[in-house]
Design a protein around this motif. Structure first.
Motif, PDB file in Angstrom:
ATOM      1  N   PHE A   1      23.372 -10.066  -6.162  1.00 25.92           N
ATOM      2  CA  PHE A   1      21.966  -9.931  -5.791  1.00 25.92           C
ATOM      3  C   PHE A   1      21.298  -8.895  -6.685  1.00 25.92           C
ATOM      4  N   THR A   2      20.066  -9.173  -7.066  1.00 26.52           N
ATOM      5  CA  THR A   2      19.361  -8.303  -8.006  1.00 26.52           C
ATOM      6  C   THR A   2      18.719  -7.141  -7.261  1.00 26.52           C
ATOM      7  N   ILE A   3      19.579  -6.256  -6.779  1.00 28.59           N
ATOM      8  CA  ILE A   3      19.102  -5.089  -6.038  1.00 28.59           C
ATOM      9  C   ILE A   3      19.872  -3.852  -6.469  1.00 28.59           C
ATOM     10  N   ILE A   4      19.263  -2.708  -6.253  1.00 27.88           N
ATOM     11  CA  ILE A   4      19.951  -1.430  -6.314  1.00 27.88           C
ATOM     12  C   ILE A   4      19.969  -0.914  -4.877  1.00 27.88           C
ATOM     13  N   PRO A   5      21.122  -0.955  -4.210  1.00 28.12           N
ATOM     14  CA  PRO A   5      21.160  -0.745  -2.747  1.00 28.12           C
ATOM     15  C   PRO A   5      20.476   0.528  -2.270  1.00 28.12           C
ATOM     16  N   ASP A   6      20.677   1.643  -2.986  1.00 24.05           N
ATOM     17  CA  ASP A   6      20.080   2.889  -2.504  1.00 24.05           C
ATOM     18  C   ASP A   6      18.622   3.044  -2.915  1.00 24.05           C
ATOM     19  N   LEU A   7      18.049   1.999  -3.527  1.00 25.75           N
ATOM     20  CA  LEU A   7      16.611   1.965  -3.795  1.00 25.75           C
ATOM     21  C   LEU A   7      15.971   0.718  -3.188  1.00 25.75           C
ATOM     22  N   ASP A   8      16.696   0.032  -2.314  1.00 25.26           N
ATOM     23  CA  ASP A   8      16.239  -1.255  -1.801  1.00 25.26           C
ATOM     24  C   ASP A   8      15.312  -1.076  -0.606  1.00 25.26           C
ATOM     25  N   THR A   9      14.098  -0.639  -0.905  1.00 19.75           N
ATOM     26  CA  THR A   9      13.049  -0.427   0.084  1.00 19.75           C
ATOM     27  C   THR A   9      11.721  -0.467  -0.648  1.00 19.75           C
TER      28      THR A   9
ATOM     29  N   GLY B   1      12.655  -7.364 -10.182  1.00 17.32           N
ATOM     30  CA  GLY B   1      12.955  -7.673  -8.787  1.00 17.32           C
ATOM     31  C   GLY B   1      11.659  -7.749  -8.001  1.00 17.32           C
ATOM     32  N   VAL B   2      11.764  -7.813  -6.697  1.00 17.88           N
ATOM     33  CA  VAL B   2      10.581  -7.841  -5.844  1.00 17.88           C
ATOM     34  C   VAL B   2      10.584  -6.625  -4.935  1.00 17.88           C
ATOM     35  N   LEU B   3       9.421  -6.326  -4.365  1.00 15.40           N
ATOM     36  CA  LEU B   3       9.253  -5.085  -3.620  1.00 15.40           C
ATOM     37  C   LEU B   3       9.961  -5.051  -2.270  1.00 15.40           C
ATOM     38  N   PRO B   4       9.891  -6.100  -1.441  1.00 16.04           N
ATOM     39  CA  PRO B   4      10.488  -5.988  -0.100  1.00 16.04           C
ATOM     40  C   PRO B   4      11.997  -5.794  -0.134  1.00 16.04           C
ATOM     41  N   LYS B   5      12.521  -5.168   0.886  1.00 11.40           N
ATOM     42  CA  LYS B   5      13.966  -5.024   1.033  1.00 11.40           C
ATOM     43  C   LYS B   5      14.621  -6.394   1.110  1.00 11.40           C
ATOM     44  N   THR B   6      15.752  -6.551   0.425  1.00 18.96           N
ATOM     45  CA  THR B   6      16.490  -7.803   0.435  1.00 18.96           C
ATOM     46  C   THR B   6      17.425  -7.844   1.647  1.00 18.96           C
ATOM     47  N   VAL B   7      17.171  -8.763   2.547  1.00 10.35           N
ATOM     48  CA  VAL B   7      18.023  -8.945   3.717  1.00 10.35           C
ATOM     49  C   VAL B   7      19.089  -9.975   3.354  1.00 10.35           C
ATOM     50  N   ILE B   8      20.325  -9.547   3.262  1.00  7.74           N
ATOM     51  CA  ILE B   8      21.403 -10.434   2.825  1.00  7.74           C
ATOM     52  C   ILE B   8      22.071 -11.036   4.060  1.00  7.74           C
ATOM     53  N   ASP B   9      21.532 -12.167   4.481  1.00 12.20           N
ATOM     54  CA  ASP B   9      22.102 -12.906   5.599  1.00 12.20           C
ATOM     55  C   ASP B   9      22.626 -14.241   5.077  1.00 12.20           C
ATOM     56  N   ALA B  10      23.044 -15.117   5.978  1.00 12.83           N
ATOM     57  CA  ALA B  10      23.639 -16.390   5.571  1.00 12.83           C
ATOM     58  C   ALA B  10      22.661 -17.236   4.767  1.00 12.83           C
ATOM     59  N   GLU B  11      21.397 -17.254   5.160  1.00 15.52           N
ATOM     60  CA  GLU B  11      20.405 -18.046   4.443  1.00 15.52           C
ATOM     61  C   GLU B  11      20.164 -17.485   3.047  1.00 15.52           C
ATOM     62  N   ARG B  12      20.104 -16.158   2.948  1.00 19.31           N
ATOM     63  CA  ARG B  12      19.896 -15.547   1.628  1.00 19.31           C
ATOM     64  C   ARG B  12      21.085 -15.812   0.725  1.00 19.31           C
ATOM     65  N   ARG B  13      22.285 -15.790   1.268  1.00 21.40           N
ATOM     66  CA  ARG B  13      23.479 -16.093   0.461  1.00 21.40           C
ATOM     67  C   ARG B  13      23.459 -17.546  -0.009  1.00 21.40           C
ATOM     68  N   ARG B  14      23.013 -18.437   0.847  1.00 14.03           N
ATOM     69  CA  ARG B  14      22.937 -19.842   0.462  1.00 14.03           C
ATOM     70  C   ARG B  14      21.956 -20.042  -0.686  1.00 14.03           C
ATOM     71  N   LYS B  15      20.786 -19.403  -0.582  1.00 13.84           N
ATOM     72  CA  LYS B  15      19.774 -19.541  -1.627  1.00 13.84           C
ATOM     73  C   LYS B  15      20.243 -18.939  -2.941  1.00 13.84           C
ATOM     74  N   GLN B  16      20.927 -17.797  -2.869  1.00 12.76           N
ATOM     75  CA  GLN B  16      21.424 -17.167  -4.081  1.00 12.76           C
ATOM     76  C   GLN B  16      22.452 -18.058  -4.778  1.00 12.76           C
TER      77      GLN B  16
ATOM     78  N   ARG C   1       0.823  -1.210   0.000  1.00 16.47           N
ATOM     79  CA  ARG C   1       0.000   0.000   0.000  1.00 16.47           C
ATOM     80  C   ARG C   1       0.857   1.258   0.000  1.00 16.47           C
ATOM     81  N   GLU C   2       1.989   1.210   0.708  1.00 16.08           N
ATOM     82  CA  GLU C   2       2.860   2.380   0.772  1.00 16.08           C
ATOM     83  C   GLU C   2       3.753   2.527  -0.457  1.00 16.08           C
ATOM     84  N   SER C   3       3.802   1.512  -1.308  1.00 10.52           N
ATOM     85  CA  SER C   3       4.702   1.535  -2.472  1.00 10.52           C
ATOM     86  C   SER C   3       4.272   2.531  -3.537  1.00 10.52           C
ATOM     87  N   GLY C   4       2.981   2.836  -3.592  1.00  9.89           N
ATOM     88  CA  GLY C   4       2.461   3.696  -4.649  1.00  9.89           C
ATOM     89  C   GLY C   4       2.086   2.954  -5.910  1.00  9.89           C
ATOM     90  N   LEU C   5       2.296   1.642  -5.953  1.00  7.04           N
ATOM     91  CA  LEU C   5       2.004   0.854  -7.146  1.00  7.04           C
ATOM     92  C   LEU C   5       0.506   0.782  -7.418  1.00  7.04           C
TER      93      LEU C   5
END
Length: 349
Positions: free
Chosen positions: A299-307, A262-277, A38-42
């Protein structure tokens, strides 16, 4: 500034539905995901149904994908609606909801059975991508070294796509496939998610001649938020704006849009996310569909737009680049909305 900060209808021309708090088997969005969307504006998103890369289960996966997305829509009626027409998207904007537009990223599941395109139209599919990165019976994908172009079946497939009032997508195509497909069309088309190859020579990006050819036929080129924008696979907002600016210079401001891939939520790059990638990258390499610039730690992100508020941040970046408000409104959604209306007409399925 206030007007540009809320630029009318925003459409992501290629994305997926994601829920950071979702659990396996859930179709309803979590409260956090509802808030984020809802807050995305999409106002609309195009999602991929089925599989890519000449998958053996392609046709079954299409039908399953339609069913899954219908269940997601039904489970979150306050957030999502089905997008079959441009009017559905306009109504979603008024209601504060998001229209889900279903599309494929391959025609390998169609092959010789062109009647399947009519079946998909009836199921609510509205966008059909001709090829993925590999060669299928319609033409060569972007990773095929032969660059053999469009086949006779490809021409027949395009004609049937147009007859069914589906939107032809030429993303992931080889250079000749894209050029010959554009020449074969009688209706506007899209390259829903790509970058400008003259800025970075990657096979997933598209040369200026083909970008311009899409515009000349009334189509829209969507710029993605992918590693392929830059040589080191780590783009920032400034790199995205640079590709968007170049696309506007080549195509005109009426023929450029957004397809984040990409997807809307912020990408949290932790150990599990690194394993999946790393696992996903191994699979793509094994199937021969990984493009240059992909990697186990890319990772398919643009860090300063990752929100989930990324589109507001993009508006600010475009304003900083001296884009007028009217151009921002077109590129963030107005151009795709016009294209959808031109191609789909009043078709409802």
């Amino acid at each position: 500034m206030a007007r540009a900060a809320n630029p009318g209808i925003i459409i992501d021309g290629l994305t997926g539905i994601a829920d950071p708090d979702g659990k396996e088997g859930d179709f309803a969005l979590s409260p956090r995901a509802v808030r984020d969307y809802r807050e995305s504006g999409l106002s609309a998103i195009q999602v991929t149904i089925g599989e890519v890369g000449n998958a053996r289960t392609g046709w079954d996966a299409v039908q399953e994908g339609v069913s899954i997305h219908n269940r997601i829509i039904d489970a979150s009626p306050g957030t999502f609606v089905t997008g079959r027409t441009a009017a559905d998207i306009r109504a979603a904007k008024v209601a504060g909801k998001i229209a889900i537009v279903m599309g494929t990223q391959d025609t390998s599941m169609v092959g010789l059975d062109l009647d399947r395109l009519g079946i998909m139209q009836g199921l609510g599919v509205r966008v059909v991508q001709l090829t993925y990165n590999l060669r299928n019976l319609s033409g060569d994908g972007s990773l095929e070294p032969a660059n053999a172009g469009l086949s006779k079946l490809g021409r027949a497939t395009i004609a049937r796509i147009e007859k069914e009032k589906l939107l032809l997508d030429l993303s992931h195509g080889g250079q000749r496939t894209i050029a010959e497909a554009i020449a074969a069309t009688t209706r506007p088309m899209t390259i829903s998610h790509t970058g400008c190859r003259s800025l970075h020579d990657n096979p997933r990006n598209v040369w200026d001649a083909e970008l311009k050819a899409v515009a000349n036929k009334g189509g829209v080129v969507g710029i993605y938020w992918m590693p392929f924008l830059v040589a080191n696979s780590k783009p920032f907002a400034a790199d995205l704006v640079r590709h968007m600016r170049h696309a506007v210079d080549v195509c005109g401001e009426d023929h450029v849009g957004i397809g984040t891939d990409g997807v809307l939520p912020k990408t949290v790059i932790d150990a599990e996310r690194r394993r999946k990638q790393a696992a996903e990258n191994r699979d793509r390499v094994a199937r021969g569909i990984a493009a240059p610039g992909e990697g186990p730690d890319v990772f398919t992100i643009i860090p300063d737009l990752d929100t989930h508020r990324r589109f507001g941040l993009l508006v600010a970046a475009l304003e900083k680049d001296r884009w007028p408000a009217g151009r921002i409104e077109k590129v963030l959604g107005g151009n795709l909305l016009r294209l959808y209306g031109d191609v789909w007409g009043g078709v409802s399925g």
